[in-house]
Scaffold this motif. Structure first.
Motif, PDB file in Angstrom:
ATOM      1  N   GLY A   8      -9.284  -6.792   5.121  1.00 18.77           N
ATOM      2  CA  GLY A   8      -8.072  -7.466   5.577  1.00 18.77           C
ATOM      3  C   GLY A   8      -7.585  -7.078   6.953  1.00 18.77           C
ATOM      4  O   GLY A   8      -6.614  -7.663   7.436  1.00 18.77           O
ATOM      5  N   SER A   9      -8.253  -6.114   7.596  1.00 23.47           N
ATOM      6  CA  SER A   9      -7.879  -5.728   8.957  1.00 23.47           C
ATOM      7  C   SER A   9      -8.791  -6.350  10.003  1.00 23.47           C
ATOM      8  O   SER A   9      -8.578  -6.156  11.202  1.00 23.47           O
ATOM      9  CB  SER A   9      -7.916  -4.197   9.099  1.00 23.47           C
ATOM     10  N   GLY A  10      -9.808  -7.086   9.563  1.00 17.37           N
ATOM     11  CA  GLY A  10     -10.808  -7.630  10.477  1.00 17.37           C
ATOM     12  C   GLY A  10     -10.464  -9.006  11.015  1.00 17.37           C
ATOM     13  O   GLY A  10      -9.369  -9.539  10.799  1.00 17.37           O
ATOM     14  N   LEU A  11     -11.430  -9.608  11.703  1.00 20.77           N
ATOM     15  CA  LEU A  11     -11.243 -10.899  12.357  1.00 20.77           C
ATOM     16  C   LEU A  11     -10.756 -11.968  11.391  1.00 20.77           C
ATOM     17  O   LEU A  11      -9.726 -12.617  11.618  1.00 20.77           O
ATOM     18  CB  LEU A  11     -12.565 -11.348  13.011  1.00 20.77           C
ATOM     19  N   ALA A  30      -6.788  -4.539   2.647  1.00 19.66           N
ATOM     20  CA  ALA A  30      -7.487  -3.342   2.163  1.00 19.66           C
ATOM     21  C   ALA A  30      -8.752  -3.153   2.983  1.00 19.66           C
ATOM     22  O   ALA A  30      -9.642  -4.009   2.980  1.00 19.66           O
ATOM     23  CB  ALA A  30      -7.828  -3.494   0.680  1.00 19.66           C
ATOM     24  N   SER A  31      -8.822  -2.042   3.690  1.00 20.76           N
ATOM     25  CA  SER A  31      -9.967  -1.738   4.546  1.00 20.76           C
ATOM     26  C   SER A  31      -9.939  -0.248   4.833  1.00 20.76           C
ATOM     27  O   SER A  31      -8.973   0.441   4.494  1.00 20.76           O
ATOM     28  CB  SER A  31      -9.874  -2.529   5.860  1.00 20.76           C
ATOM     29  N   PRO A  32     -10.987   0.282   5.467  1.00 16.78           N
ATOM     30  CA  PRO A  32     -10.947   1.706   5.827  1.00 16.78           C
ATOM     31  C   PRO A  32      -9.711   2.073   6.647  1.00 16.78           C
ATOM     32  O   PRO A  32      -9.208   3.190   6.561  1.00 16.78           O
ATOM     33  CB  PRO A  32     -12.242   1.888   6.634  1.00 16.78           C
ATOM     34  N   GLY A  35      -7.090   2.956   4.240  1.00 11.14           N
ATOM     35  CA  GLY A  35      -7.453   3.974   3.262  1.00 11.14           C
ATOM     36  C   GLY A  35      -8.273   3.474   2.092  1.00 11.14           C
ATOM     37  O   GLY A  35      -8.380   4.155   1.067  1.00 11.14           O
ATOM     38  N   VAL A  36      -8.869   2.293   2.224  1.00 10.31           N
ATOM     39  CA  VAL A  36      -9.681   1.718   1.150  1.00 10.31           C
ATOM     40  C   VAL A  36     -11.134   1.636   1.614  1.00 10.31           C
ATOM     41  O   VAL A  36     -11.437   1.030   2.641  1.00 10.31           O
ATOM     42  CB  VAL A  36      -9.182   0.312   0.751  1.00 10.31           C
ATOM     43  N   ASN A  37     -12.028   2.249   0.839  1.00 12.52           N
ATOM     44  CA  ASN A  37     -13.451   2.272   1.182  1.00 12.52           C
ATOM     45  C   ASN A  37     -14.240   1.778  -0.024  1.00 12.52           C
ATOM     46  O   ASN A  37     -14.356   2.478  -1.031  1.00 12.52           O
ATOM     47  CB  ASN A  37     -13.877   3.692   1.559  1.00 12.52           C
ATOM     48  N   THR A  38     -14.788   0.576   0.087  1.00 13.76           N
ATOM     49  CA  THR A  38     -15.512   0.004  -1.051  1.00 13.76           C
ATOM     50  C   THR A  38     -16.852   0.681  -1.297  1.00 13.76           C
ATOM     51  O   THR A  38     -17.398   0.580  -2.394  1.00 13.76           O
ATOM     52  CB  THR A  38     -15.734  -1.507  -0.846  1.00 13.76           C
ATOM     53  N   LEU A  39     -17.395   1.369  -0.300  1.00 11.22           N
ATOM     54  CA  LEU A  39     -18.670   2.058  -0.491  1.00 11.22           C
ATOM     55  C   LEU A  39     -18.512   3.308  -1.358  1.00 11.22           C
ATOM     56  O   LEU A  39     -19.403   3.657  -2.125  1.00 11.22           O
ATOM     57  CB  LEU A  39     -19.281   2.437   0.861  1.00 11.22           C
ATOM     58  N   THR A  40     -17.376   3.972  -1.231  1.00  8.46           N
ATOM     59  CA  THR A  40     -17.121   5.181  -2.027  1.00  8.46           C
ATOM     60  C   THR A  40     -16.181   4.922  -3.192  1.00  8.46           C
ATOM     61  O   THR A  40     -16.088   5.724  -4.115  1.00  8.46           O
ATOM     62  CB  THR A  40     -16.504   6.276  -1.148  1.00  8.46           C
ATOM     63  N   GLY A  41     -15.456   3.789  -3.123  1.00  7.39           N
ATOM     64  CA  GLY A  41     -14.458   3.484  -4.150  1.00  7.39           C
ATOM     65  C   GLY A  41     -13.085   4.042  -3.824  1.00  7.39           C
ATOM     66  O   GLY A  41     -12.115   3.785  -4.554  1.00  7.39           O
ATOM     67  N   GLN A  42     -12.966   4.790  -2.732  1.00  3.61           N
ATOM     68  CA  GLN A  42     -11.694   5.396  -2.346  1.00  3.61           C
ATOM     69  C   GLN A  42     -10.608   4.339  -2.148  1.00  3.61           C
ATOM     70  O   GLN A  42     -10.783   3.380  -1.407  1.00  3.61           O
ATOM     71  CB  GLN A  42     -11.851   6.179  -1.046  1.00  3.61           C
ATOM     72  N   GLY A  43      -9.480   4.520  -2.841  1.00  3.93           N
ATOM     73  CA  GLY A  43      -8.332   3.651  -2.649  1.00  3.93           C
ATOM     74  C   GLY A  43      -8.392   2.321  -3.361  1.00  3.93           C
ATOM     75  O   GLY A  43      -7.414   1.558  -3.342  1.00  3.93           O
ATOM     76  N   VAL A  55      -9.859 -11.104  -2.560  1.00 14.73           N
ATOM     77  CA  VAL A  55     -10.623 -11.809  -1.537  1.00 14.73           C
ATOM     78  C   VAL A  55     -11.471 -10.784  -0.798  1.00 14.73           C
ATOM     79  O   VAL A  55     -10.945  -9.785  -0.296  1.00 14.73           O
ATOM     80  CB  VAL A  55      -9.680 -12.523  -0.542  1.00 14.73           C
ATOM     81  N   ASP A  56     -12.767 -11.007  -0.723  1.00 10.81           N
ATOM     82  CA  ASP A  56     -13.663 -10.080  -0.035  1.00 10.81           C
ATOM     83  C   ASP A  56     -14.235 -10.739   1.209  1.00 10.81           C
ATOM     84  O   ASP A  56     -15.092 -11.615   1.128  1.00 10.81           O
ATOM     85  CB  ASP A  56     -14.788  -9.618  -0.956  1.00 10.81           C
ATOM     86  N   VAL A  57     -13.742 -10.333   2.371  1.00 14.94           N
ATOM     87  CA  VAL A  57     -14.270 -10.827   3.642  1.00 14.94           C
ATOM     88  C   VAL A  57     -14.830  -9.667   4.467  1.00 14.94           C
ATOM     89  O   VAL A  57     -14.946  -9.756   5.685  1.00 14.94           O
ATOM     90  CB  VAL A  57     -13.196 -11.598   4.455  1.00 14.94           C
ATOM     91  N   SER A  58     -15.170  -8.576   3.786  1.00 16.18           N
ATOM     92  CA  SER A  58     -15.716  -7.408   4.480  1.00 16.18           C
ATOM     93  C   SER A  58     -17.140  -7.689   4.940  1.00 16.18           C
ATOM     94  O   SER A  58     -17.798  -8.613   4.469  1.00 16.18           O
ATOM     95  CB  SER A  58     -15.706  -6.190   3.557  1.00 16.18           C
ATOM     96  N   ASN A  59     -17.598  -6.859   5.882  1.00 13.09           N
ATOM     97  CA  ASN A  59     -18.953  -7.037   6.393  1.00 13.09           C
ATOM     98  C   ASN A  59     -19.591  -5.683   6.661  1.00 13.09           C
ATOM     99  O   ASN A  59     -18.899  -4.679   6.855  1.00 13.09           O
ATOM    100  CB  ASN A  59     -18.958  -7.871   7.676  1.00 13.09           C
TER     101      ASN A  59
END
Length: 250
Positions: A8-11, A30-32, A35-43, A55-59
């Motif tokens: 949610g912080s990206g383009l 929600a993004s690094p 404080g949210v990291n989908t690779l580690t599950g943090q946050g 909504v997942d628009v991460s890359n």
């Protein structure tokens, strides 16, 4: 509705958050950066608590074949597991046109793997397939640069404004799950080499665009019609010329 926007912080994500907020929804970026990291599950648990929709628009930060595949498998797996725990009722993901046709291309293969995880999760879903964004035109040209030339294949290409991609994602998020795919593309269809030849001229860029049918894109040689949507796709209204003029005026 409460809607968590991964990336949610990206383009695109920041535009989706804004549009959802304007419609009166509680949009949680929600993004690094938050404080949210989908690779580690943090946050993740906190970000998804009480969410109706995700909504997942991460890359992936890397487009190298193994890295991008690992990113989407791990990130999407963690996200879907957290959604089940939180009782999320709708998963919306942004993907790219061409995933099903070109599983031999690294990035497309990774996105297809992501889509299959979503389909098999049991969570109602909507997948938005988009063509290339106008905002990435410079990056695409740079990646295709060989010395003082830009090598581009003469294949069909139908780029779209990021704002209109965000609009399509926002629409999918607030409507009932499709349990399928929808596509968004720009209003104009070009030959890729012609588009970039004209674009570089508009940028005042001295590099020469050379037509090369074997020039790679996302690590693969594109064919007709890998980069354009199927019939029935939603088409944007913003042309590249108009987008460029507006972007230059900012």
């Amino acid at each position: 509705m409460k809607i968590a926007v991964i990336g949610g912080s990206g383009l695109i994500g920041s535009k989706v958050v804004k549009k959802l907020g304007e419609q009166g929804h509680e949009a949680v970026p929600a993004s690094p950066k938050t404080g949210v990291n989908t690779l580690t599950g943090q946050g993740l648990d906190d970000a998804l608590a009480g969410a109706d929709v995700v909504v997942d628009v991460s890359n992936s930060p890397s487009f190298e074949d193994a890295a991008v595949l690992d990113f989407f498998r791990t990130s999407t797996g963690n996200l879907l597991a957290a959604e089940k725990e939180a009782g999320v009722g709708h998963h919306v993901a942004l993907s790219v046109v061409g995933t099903e046709e070109r599983p031999d291309v690294g990035y497309f293969r990774a996105k297809l793997a992501q889509e299959k995880l979503i389909e098999e999760s049991g969570i109602p879903f909507s997948i938005v397939h988009a063509t290339q964004f106008f905002e990435f035109a410079h990056q695409i040209a740079d990646a295709a640069t060989d010395g003082g030339t830009v090598r581009m294949p003469s294949v069909l290409f139908q780029p779209v404004a990021g704002e209109e991609v965000a609009q399509a994602v926002e629409k999918a998020a607030v409507e009932a799950p499709l349990n399928g795919r929808t596509e968004i593309a720009g209003p104009e269809r070009f030959r890729m080499d012609v588009f970039f030849r004209e674009a570089l001229a508009a940028w005042g860029d001295p590099r020469e665009v050379v037509t090369d049918q074997n020039a790679p894109y996302y690590g693969g040689v594109m064919r007709e019609p890998d980069l354009v949507p199927a019939d029935g796709a939603t088409l944007g209204e913003v042309t590249y010329t108009d987008w460029l003029a507006a972007d230059s005026g900012k």
